[in-house]
Design a protein around this motif. Sequence first.
Motif: not given
Lengths: 335, 335
Positions: A19, A31, A41, A85, A118, A136, B39, B41, B81-82, B136, B138
């Motif tokens: 991924r 990703l 990212w 962030l 965010v 992102l 997503l 975050w 987790p990604v 990050l 999902r």
Amino acid sequence: MESDWIKKFSGTLGPLPARVLRGIGDDVACLVSPKTDNLLWTTDSQREGVHFCWDWLTPQEVGSRLLAVNLSDVYVKGGTPVSALVALGIPKNFPEERIFSFYEGLAEACRRFDCPVVGGDISRTTGGFDAVLSLLARSPAGRFPGRDCLLPGDTLYLLGRPGLSKAGYSALLSGLSAHQAMAESVSAFCRPRIYPWFSEIVREEAQVVATMDTSDGLGQAVFAMSDQSGVSVRLDPPENWLDHLQLPASLLGQEPFGMAWEGGEDYDILFAVRPDVGGGAIPRIQEQIRGEPEKLIRLGEVVARNAGDHTPTVTMTGENRRRVRLERTGFDHTR
Amino acid sequence: MESDWIKKFSGTLGPLPARVLRGIGDDVACLVSPKTDNLLWTTDSQREGVHFCWDWLTPQEVGSRLLAVNLSDVYVKGGTPVSALVALGIPKNFPEERIFSFYEGLAEACRRFDCPVVGGDISRTTGGFDAVLSLLARSPAGRFPGRDCLLPGDTLYLLGRPGLSKAGYSALLSGLSAHQAMAESVSAFCRPRIYPWFSEIVREEAQVVATMDTSDGLGQAVFAMSDQSGVSVRLDPPENWLDHLQLPASLLGQEPFGMAWEGGEDYDILFAVRPDVGGGAIPRIQEQIRGEPEKLIRLGEVVARNAGDHTPTVTMTGENRRRVRLERTGFDHTR
């Protein structure tokens, strides 16, 4: 030194899962998601006493600059910002109004570039104020102009005004910043120009094969790209490519080429165009900067390495048309 | 104070675009994507002299803890987790082997939790070492157990051992950390336990309607949830709920309830179960912690606010079964 630490760390991480199209070692991570766009990212920081002093930048400018330095990495790769962030480190007894002014500048920039904050984190710090932003973005699946994508025959270009930020930084350091002739340099340092429209060109013009910003210096960027691509580079910029530095350099008693090659914080864009891929990237860029002070500079071309060479050779036409070999150098925020 | 700054900043940001399901004000931000999972975050930091001292934690533990404090936020929200980005601030003359040991601990934790580091930033800092990680993850579309999701009638639970990390922190501060009776407390502070399996329960059990970790203290978490949900809370924990603190508290000369209510860095999970939604969340959690030192504590229930109340009332059964009103308090890393 930063690049050595990063190499060593990458080694301890082991192989990346499928991924992750691009991990450590480029301007952004990339990703891959099966059904949608790629995610880009990146993270970058602004630290008091390292990247700036409060005497030089307003708190609003620090907030705006924090977003800009992150957006720069995303735009060069063809990304569209999604959100951000922000993690802050606040010294004890830090003036609260400065935090709010910083937020104001950040929020204004976020609205302008359609990139909402965010979430985040606030903590005390034992040092100066610091802010780490993580950004992102989305970019089209199958399109990533990596640092390692150069091939012999590609043409190298630079978009921006190399060394101008370094001139501004030197002016601020030496007390020359109020001089009229330094205004553009100081502005380049305090309010770096970034290029949202470049992102669209990257997405639409496949002939732009490799990109990076020059935030750690032009020399560092040229070496990083040719290092990672396994090629060498012959630079032949036009004679007037550093005209914008003549006056600042003479006032500062510095030498234009050194300022352009070694100076950091420029946020110019180094990119390569592949000659046998059709497209209109170059006229589109020329159209975009018509009437702007920024330049599109044809830097030179990518060439094959000599057999057995493990590192790139970077040469440039110097005085009297003699070709000189350039040394690996650049700007290191960890020094 | 952190929460005031954040409120003021949120106000300057303006409305969020539709792609942001959840912005500032929860453990994680939640971004909605049309065709795929949401997503999640989040970002969290570890700072020398604020979150830890080198006398207390090995560099490997700091690396591992940095990932854990971020994963905690993701697991409570049902995330998988990604990947992660890590931004470091390195003081001048910082021992290089300590950076590598930190990386080792981080890389080991990343492998264990299948969350590769895909990039980052390294900069010098004028203060102590600091590390900011951005994570990050999902999570299933349509599923977000927000802090603001409590309704009157919901049952509040706590998973973990409240106050134990605070006991460990106090033991380290007071030189009691070598005492055998403090071993578990010190471990709770230095190597916080996180709950990957809780994430699966959140994804699968719709009766878990609101979740957050107690990293800023249990009291702060109870008030944050009931604040954001517009409800009040009646706590009736079982008498033995703080048994794990009896010995540490007596050695430290502290009072168990205060340690549990005000102590930070616990990474326990506060969550609410809705009685009229079927499911097996509670027996599944009990099964998971069978034979483990962690407890599942039924804290009490969510009640409607009195008409006209703009803030939550949080009460608890105290000594002699008399109900006492609890004050808003908690742990603030900006102090």
